[in-house]
Design a protein around this motif. Structure first.
Motif, PDB file in Angstrom:
ATOM      1  N   MET A 177       0.860  -1.179   0.000  1.00 27.02           N
ATOM      2  CA  MET A 177       0.000   0.000   0.000  1.00 27.02           C
ATOM      3  C   MET A 177       0.901   1.236   0.000  1.00 27.02           C
ATOM      4  SD  MET A 177      -3.616   0.989   1.356  1.00 27.02           S
ATOM      5  CE  MET A 177      -4.040  -0.691   1.286  1.00 27.02           C
ATOM      6  N   ILE A 178       0.403   2.284  -0.601  1.00 29.50           N
ATOM      7  CA  ILE A 178       1.065   3.582  -0.632  1.00 29.50           C
ATOM      8  C   ILE A 178       0.272   4.481   0.312  1.00 29.50           C
ATOM      9  CG2 ILE A 178       1.728   5.543  -2.082  1.00 29.50           C
ATOM     10  CD1 ILE A 178       1.120   3.122  -4.373  1.00 29.50           C
ATOM     11  N   TYR A 179       0.946   5.068   1.288  1.00 25.49           N
ATOM     12  CA  TYR A 179       0.291   5.909   2.281  1.00 25.49           C
ATOM     13  C   TYR A 179       0.732   7.358   2.102  1.00 25.49           C
ATOM     14  CZ  TYR A 179      -1.039   1.613   4.656  1.00 25.49           C
ATOM     15  OH  TYR A 179      -1.584   0.386   4.967  1.00 25.49           O
ATOM     16  N   ASP A 197      -2.685   1.387  -5.610  1.00 26.45           N
ATOM     17  CA  ASP A 197      -1.803   1.597  -6.766  1.00 26.45           C
ATOM     18  C   ASP A 197      -1.554   3.085  -6.948  1.00 26.45           C
ATOM     19  OD1 ASP A 197      -1.628  -1.176  -7.842  1.00 26.45           O
ATOM     20  OD2 ASP A 197      -3.801  -0.912  -8.048  1.00 26.45           O
ATOM     21  N   TRP A 198      -0.466   3.415  -7.618  1.00 23.70           N
ATOM     22  CA  TRP A 198      -0.101   4.815  -7.810  1.00 23.70           C
ATOM     23  C   TRP A 198      -1.174   5.602  -8.528  1.00 23.70           C
ATOM     24  CZ3 TRP A 198       3.527   7.018  -5.091  1.00 23.70           C
ATOM     25  CH2 TRP A 198       4.532   6.226  -4.541  1.00 23.70           C
ATOM     26  N   SER A 246       7.792  -4.661   4.143  1.00 30.10           N
ATOM     27  CA  SER A 246       8.333  -5.272   2.930  1.00 30.10           C
ATOM     28  C   SER A 246       7.693  -4.722   1.658  1.00 30.10           C
ATOM     29  CB  SER A 246       8.148  -6.796   2.975  1.00 30.10           C
ATOM     30  OG  SER A 246       6.774  -7.132   2.910  1.00 30.10           O
ATOM     31  N   LYS A 247       6.533  -4.019   1.776  1.00 28.89           N
ATOM     32  CA  LYS A 247       5.825  -3.572   0.572  1.00 28.89           C
ATOM     33  C   LYS A 247       5.411  -2.107   0.582  1.00 28.89           C
ATOM     34  CE  LYS A 247       3.184  -7.723   0.508  1.00 28.89           C
ATOM     35  NZ  LYS A 247       1.880  -8.298   0.309  1.00 28.89           N
ATOM     36  N   ASP A 248       5.105  -1.548   1.734  1.00 24.80           N
ATOM     37  CA  ASP A 248       4.506  -0.221   1.802  1.00 24.80           C
ATOM     38  C   ASP A 248       5.508   0.888   1.484  1.00 24.80           C
ATOM     39  OD1 ASP A 248       2.108  -1.389   2.468  1.00 24.80           O
ATOM     40  OD2 ASP A 248       2.332  -1.025   4.614  1.00 24.80           O
ATOM     41  N   ILE A 249       4.956   2.019   1.031  1.00 24.72           N
ATOM     42  CA  ILE A 249       5.728   3.227   0.731  1.00 24.72           C
ATOM     43  C   ILE A 249       4.994   4.397   1.368  1.00 24.72           C
ATOM     44  CG2 ILE A 249       6.542   4.768  -1.108  1.00 24.72           C
ATOM     45  CD1 ILE A 249       6.601   2.278  -2.950  1.00 24.72           C
ATOM     46  N   LYS A 260       6.595   7.668 -10.315  1.00 20.43           N
ATOM     47  CA  LYS A 260       5.406   7.208  -9.583  1.00 20.43           C
ATOM     48  C   LYS A 260       4.498   8.388  -9.219  1.00 20.43           C
ATOM     49  CE  LYS A 260       6.417   2.861  -9.656  1.00 20.43           C
ATOM     50  NZ  LYS A 260       5.690   1.966 -10.561  1.00 20.43           N
ATOM     51  N   ILE A 261       5.068   9.497  -8.782  1.00 21.48           N
ATOM     52  CA  ILE A 261       4.250  10.670  -8.453  1.00 21.48           C
ATOM     53  C   ILE A 261       3.613  11.218  -9.738  1.00 21.48           C
ATOM     54  CG2 ILE A 261       4.220  12.985  -7.429  1.00 21.48           C
ATOM     55  CD1 ILE A 261       4.654  10.647  -5.407  1.00 21.48           C
ATOM     56  N   THR A 262       4.328  11.141 -10.850  1.00 24.36           N
ATOM     57  CA  THR A 262       3.769  11.546 -12.139  1.00 24.36           C
ATOM     58  C   THR A 262       2.534  10.710 -12.475  1.00 24.36           C
ATOM     59  OG1 THR A 262       5.947  12.203 -12.956  1.00 24.36           O
ATOM     60  CG2 THR A 262       4.264  11.789 -14.616  1.00 24.36           C
ATOM     61  N   GLN A 263       2.569   9.418 -12.159  1.00 20.85           N
ATOM     62  CA  GLN A 263       1.475   8.492 -12.472  1.00 20.85           C
ATOM     63  C   GLN A 263       0.246   8.677 -11.587  1.00 20.85           C
ATOM     64  OE1 GLN A 263       2.969   4.506 -12.050  1.00 20.85           O
ATOM     65  NE2 GLN A 263       4.553   4.791 -13.588  1.00 20.85           N
ATOM     66  N   MET A 264       0.396   9.384 -10.479  1.00 21.35           N
ATOM     67  CA  MET A 264      -0.727   9.497  -9.551  1.00 21.35           C
ATOM     68  C   MET A 264      -1.936  10.134 -10.226  1.00 21.35           C
ATOM     69  SD  MET A 264       1.004  10.382  -5.870  1.00 21.35           S
ATOM     70  CE  MET A 264      -0.426   9.894  -4.900  1.00 21.35           C
ATOM     71  N   HIS A 265      -3.101   9.705  -9.799  1.00 22.52           N
ATOM     72  CA  HIS A 265      -4.365  10.160 -10.370  1.00 22.52           C
ATOM     73  C   HIS A 265      -4.532  11.670 -10.220  1.00 22.52           C
ATOM     74  CE1 HIS A 265      -8.692  11.014 -10.424  1.00 22.52           C
ATOM     75  NE2 HIS A 265      -8.715  10.079 -11.367  1.00 22.52           N
ATOM     76  N   GLY A 266      -5.145  12.272 -11.230  1.00 22.89           N
ATOM     77  CA  GLY A 266      -5.503  13.685 -11.165  1.00 22.89           C
ATOM     78  C   GLY A 266      -4.963  14.465 -12.340  1.00 22.89           C
ATOM     79  N   GLU A 267      -5.728  15.469 -12.733  1.00 25.45           N
ATOM     80  CA  GLU A 267      -5.369  16.304 -13.876  1.00 25.45           C
ATOM     81  C   GLU A 267      -4.596  17.549 -13.471  1.00 25.45           C
ATOM     82  OE1 GLU A 267      -8.802  17.351 -16.197  1.00 25.45           O
ATOM     83  OE2 GLU A 267      -9.759  15.431 -15.748  1.00 25.45           O
TER      84      GLU A 267
END
Length: 169
Positions: free
Chosen positions: A1-3, A23-24, A68-71, A144-151
């Motif tokens: 998960m990404i927090y 997801d991102w 082991s997985k979170d960011i 990854k930040i580029t891929q984040m949702h939003g216009e």
């Protein structure tokens, strides 16, 4: 998960919000948590982390992180200089034993930092965000930040973290 974390300071309190996404590019939060603390340190110029780190740690202690997985994504800087001076995210990384990556997304430039940040232009904004990272590749963090949702300039889930921490309980 990404927090994604953000903290708002009111009169005599700080409210921290964390938004979890699977997801991102997620457009919906999978996890939302807030926490309020009333024992605040005064703002100290050049040592913002002393005030905000306890807020982040308070809410993190209420979470079940998977190291082991979170960011973790914070509103602010991870590194403050090319010599490696730590920002809030760097102190958070160390507080968590260096076991979980931290990405910083800042709205304003930090002039003493040149090589360890990447400007990011989103939407139609001419003003960049600034991405820093520790425990995670900077170029990959930028992607990854580029891929984040939003216009718009601020990704949807980062904006949601900001709005959530400002809501009155």
């Amino acid at each position: 998960m990404i927090y994604c974390f953000d903290t708002f300071y009111g009169e005599g309190y700080a409210k921290t919000a964390v938004i979890g996404i699977a997801d991102w590019d997620s457009s919906q939060a999978a996890f939302v948590l807030t926490d309020v603390i009333h024992e605040l340190l005064d703002y100290e110029s050049g040592a913002f982390y002393k005030r905000e780190l306890p807020c982040l740690m308070s809410i993190i202690h209420k979470m079940n992180l998977d190291f082991s997985k979170d960011i973790l994504v914070i509103d602010g800087y991870v590194i403050l200089s090319d010599e490696g001076k730590l920002g809030l995210g760097g102190y958070l990384f160390n507080e968590l034993g260096g076991r979980i990556p931290v990405i910083g997304v800042a709205k304003n430039d930090f002039v003493s930092l040149h090589n360890l940040k990447k400007p990011l232009y989103r939407g139609e904004s001419g003003k960049p965000l600034f991405v820093t990272a520790i425990g995670y590749d900077l170029q990959k963090a930028h992607e990854k930040i580029t891929q984040m949702h939003g216009e718009f300039r601020i990704p949807t889930m980062l904006k949601l973290a900001d709005q959530t921490c400002r809501e009155k309980d």
